[in-house]
Design a protein around this motif. Structure first.
Motif, mmCIF file in Angstrom:
data_model
loop_
_atom_site.group_PDB
_atom_site.id
_atom_site.type_symbol
_atom_site.label_atom_id
_atom_site.label_comp_id
_atom_site.label_asym_id
_atom_site.label_seq_id
_atom_site.Cartn_x
_atom_site.Cartn_y
_atom_site.Cartn_z
ATOM 1 N N ILE A 141 0.827 -1.209 0.000
ATOM 2 C CA ILE A 141 0.000 0.000 0.000
ATOM 3 C C ILE A 141 0.861 1.260 0.000
ATOM 4 C CG2 ILE A 141 -1.709 1.284 1.361
ATOM 5 C CD1 ILE A 141 -2.903 -1.349 2.222
ATOM 6 N N THR A 142 2.015 1.210 0.673
ATOM 7 C CA THR A 142 2.846 2.417 0.784
ATOM 8 C C THR A 142 3.436 2.876 -0.541
ATOM 9 O OG1 THR A 142 4.698 0.970 1.409
ATOM 10 C CG2 THR A 142 3.446 2.019 3.188
ATOM 11 N N LEU A 143 3.490 2.023 -1.550
ATOM 12 C CA LEU A 143 4.035 2.468 -2.829
ATOM 13 C C LEU A 143 3.002 3.185 -3.694
ATOM 14 C CD1 LEU A 143 3.112 0.491 -5.473
ATOM 15 C CD2 LEU A 143 4.503 -1.129 -4.221
ATOM 16 N N LEU A 144 1.745 3.212 -3.269
ATOM 17 C CA LEU A 144 0.683 3.842 -4.036
ATOM 18 C C LEU A 144 0.653 5.339 -3.779
ATOM 19 C CD1 LEU A 144 -2.085 1.175 -3.320
ATOM 20 C CD2 LEU A 144 -0.609 1.327 -5.331
ATOM 21 N N PRO A 145 0.020 6.123 -4.649
ATOM 22 C CA PRO A 145 -0.140 7.561 -4.404
ATOM 23 C C PRO A 145 -0.853 7.827 -3.083
ATOM 24 C CG PRO A 145 -0.668 7.040 -6.682
ATOM 25 C CD PRO A 145 -0.468 5.734 -5.981
ATOM 26 N N PRO A 146 -0.584 8.999 -2.433
ATOM 27 C CA PRO A 146 -1.110 9.254 -1.079
ATOM 28 C C PRO A 146 -2.624 9.127 -0.961
ATOM 29 C CG PRO A 146 0.589 10.840 -1.632
ATOM 30 C CD PRO A 146 0.329 10.062 -2.879
ATOM 31 N N ARG A 147 -3.359 9.663 -1.917
ATOM 32 C CA ARG A 147 -4.814 9.606 -1.786
ATOM 33 C C ARG A 147 -5.340 8.182 -1.894
ATOM 34 N NH1 ARG A 147 -4.113 11.343 -7.135
ATOM 35 N NH2 ARG A 147 -5.345 10.225 -8.719
ATOM 36 N N ILE A 148 -4.623 7.340 -2.647
ATOM 37 C CA ILE A 148 -5.028 5.938 -2.756
ATOM 38 C C ILE A 148 -4.653 5.188 -1.478
ATOM 39 C CG2 ILE A 148 -4.769 3.833 -4.118
ATOM 40 C CD1 ILE A 148 -4.188 5.545 -6.528
ATOM 41 N N GLN A 149 -3.504 5.538 -0.897
ATOM 42 C CA GLN A 149 -3.130 4.931 0.371
ATOM 43 C C GLN A 149 -4.181 5.193 1.441
ATOM 44 O OE1 GLN A 149 0.842 5.724 1.778
ATOM 45 N NE2 GLN A 149 1.655 5.918 -0.294
ATOM 46 N N ALA A 150 -4.635 6.454 1.512
ATOM 47 C CA ALA A 150 -5.623 6.810 2.530
ATOM 48 C C ALA A 150 -6.928 6.057 2.329
ATOM 49 C CB ALA A 150 -5.861 8.319 2.501
ATOM 50 N N ALA A 151 -7.332 5.887 1.065
ATOM 51 C CA ALA A 151 -8.580 5.179 0.791
ATOM 52 C C ALA A 151 -8.482 3.706 1.189
ATOM 53 C CB ALA A 151 -8.948 5.313 -0.687
ATOM 54 N N LEU A 152 -7.319 3.086 0.976
ATOM 55 C CA LEU A 152 -7.154 1.682 1.331
ATOM 56 C C LEU A 152 -6.981 1.489 2.838
ATOM 57 C CD1 LEU A 152 -4.879 0.215 -1.506
ATOM 58 C CD2 LEU A 152 -7.235 -0.398 -0.978
ATOM 59 N N GLN A 153 -6.265 2.393 3.478
ATOM 60 C CA GLN A 153 -6.068 2.256 4.924
ATOM 61 C C GLN A 153 -7.386 2.344 5.677
ATOM 62 O OE1 GLN A 153 -3.491 1.300 6.392
ATOM 63 N NE2 GLN A 153 -1.739 1.726 5.067
ATOM 64 N N ASP A 154 -8.316 3.139 5.166
ATOM 65 C CA ASP A 154 -9.605 3.312 5.838
ATOM 66 C C ASP A 154 -10.644 2.296 5.397
ATOM 67 O OD1 ASP A 154 -8.441 5.472 7.072
ATOM 68 O OD2 ASP A 154 -9.233 6.949 5.645
#
Length: 469
Positions: A141-154
């Motif tokens: 997940i950390t290699l993805l763009p920031p907004r995509i990271q936030a969507a997956l973390q939540d």
């Protein structure tokens, strides 16, 4: 000549009747193949003569009038189809049968992507959340763009993630068991793709890369100039018990070939096979890992392959050379390789098998018959050669003078058709199966099903399971 004319007329009448209302079911009976299969249990309808010269058969699909002398020939031909149909009653489906359960669990749209078929099976067989290491998933997940990271973390089902798809000019997608989920309404641009690639290892000639210490796979899509315009980030998991269906074949020392569509779990299975053979059977196992997908990226292989040694391949086109090198330099008892796809690799596999080394490999082919029709890979199962028979032999066999036969002994003693995760069809003798297919019949197989509730393997012999279509 008159008799031939009557028979030909009757045959045309029967064909027209079959087009209008098929006389029998289309299900083949047990023990019959494509040539000798009768067609079910429904009784045919007989035409009856209404006068001495003609009979009306309009309602039965026959021509409007048929001479009585031709009707007798038609009844004679139909009598043979009636006896064949009576000999093959169509059984009512058993709800408890694993075949019926397989049909019920199969997705309604067979043209869906392979990941969706994988997800449907996994949802029934395993709890993905229990099989997923959160630390390894965070590395993806950390290699993805920031907004995509936030969507997956939540996301509440983050641990059930299968793939993340990033395509230039489109919305990012997360693939789960029941479909795709849009991670952001904003379209991806070049900066998003470049930011994701910056955290990925070196992309090989096969357009694949990995993350150090994990089993995740990153595949790239390039444009005509070679620039990356798309990414497919697949979540890798080491699943214990994914090879229980063939444990007996592994322990016996037989070479096993795994077949199946992409995404059905072939790589996951051979990863678990390497652990079983190296840790439990205490054999010297060498894994030839072309894309670092079996043992993960980095110099230290993932613990999922057990104590097996891993040989990395610099380029996909030299995989056959590394296979021979593994046998010549490292004295293995077992060699494991993923995705045999060329004639050179098939020849290398045959050389290894002839030296007495157990081979475990995968190949892209849905069934054994698909592999038999592949001119590059059919050497894995013995090859095919055209043979011209003499007049007496052709008459004795009741076949044409030119027939197809198996060229030599197969490289693999057993073959597995992976229909879905937890439901495999096993050919215990590849040589017999190939000979049966070339003779025009469907070979017998074993349908093996993993019962998740009890943890047991259910084995059921099934005749007629090896033919395609």
């Amino acid at each position: 000549l008159r008799r031939r004319s009557r028979v030909a007329t009757a045959q045309r009448a029967i064909q027209m009747q079959a087009l209008a209302a098929p006389a029998c079911d289309a299900r083949p009976h047990v023990g019959a193949g494509r040539r000798g299969a009768s067609n079910g249990a429904r009784r045919p309808v007989y035409p009856t003569a209404q006068n001495k010269t003609t009979m009306s058969t309009r309602s039965r699909g026959f021509p409007s009038s048929l001479p009585v002398r031709d009707a007798s020939a038609a009844r004679w031909l139909l009598r043979g189809s009636r006896s064949a149909c009576r000999a093959t009653p169509t059984p009512s489906p058993d709800p408890s049968s694993p075949l019926e359960a397989l049909a019920r669990r199969r997705p309604s749209n067979s043209s869906d992507s392979s990941s969706s078929g994988l997800a449907v099976s996994l949802e029934d067989k395993h709890d993905l959340e229990a099989l997923t290491d959160p630390a390894e998933l965070d590395a993806l997940i950390t290699l993805l763009p920031p907004r995509i990271q936030a969507a997956l973390q939540d996301h509440p089902r983050r641990l059930q993630l299968l793939e993340v798809v990033l395509d230039l000019g489109r919305r990012p997608l997360a693939r789960f068991a029941d479909g795709d989920f849009v991670l952001s309404e904003k379209l991806l641009d070049y900066d998003d793709i470049a930011r994701a690639l910056a955290n990925v290892g070196d992309v090989g000639a096969d357009n694949r890369a990995g993350i150090n210490g994990t089993l995740h796979r990153i595949s790239v899509i390039r444009n005509r100039q070679g620039a990356v315009v798309g990414l497919t980030c697949r979540v890798g998991r080491a699943i214990r018990g994914s090879a229980e269906l063939v444990r007996d074949l592994l322990i016996s020392g037989r070479s096993v070939l795994l077949l199946g569509r992409p995404g059905v779990g072939k790589t996951t299975a051979i990863r678990e096979i390497s652990r079983i053979l190296s840790d439990e059977c205490k054999r010297r196992v060498v894994v030839v890992d072309t894309s670092n997908e079996i043992g993960g990226d980095g110099d230290i292989p993932h613990p999922g392959i057990g104590s097996a040694r891993r040989m990395q391949v610099p380029r996909p086109d030299v995989q056959h050379e590394v296979l021979i090198e593994a046998v010549q330099n490292h004295t293995p008892e077992v060699v494991i390789v993923d995705e045999i796809g060329t004639e050179l690799e098939a020849s290398a596999a045959r050389t290894i098998s002839q030296r007495g080394v157990q081979m475990i490999a995968t190949a892209h082919g849905h069934t054994l018959e698909n592999l038999l029709k592949n001119p590059c890979l059919n050497d894995l199962i013995g090859g095919v050669v055209s043979v011209t028979l003499g007049d007496d032999e052709a008459r004795r066999r009741r076949v044409q003078k030119s027939v197809l036969e198996r060229e030599g002994p197969p490289t693999f003693g057993a073959a597995v058709e992976m229909n879905e995760i937890g439901q495999w069809r096993v050919h215990l003798d590849v040589g017999v199966a190939v000979d049966t297919l070339l003779a025009g019949y469907a070979p017998p197989v074993e349908l093996r099903t993993y019962e998740a509730s009890t943890g047991e393997v259910r084995v059921q012999p099934w005749l007629g399971g090896g033919g395609a279509g």
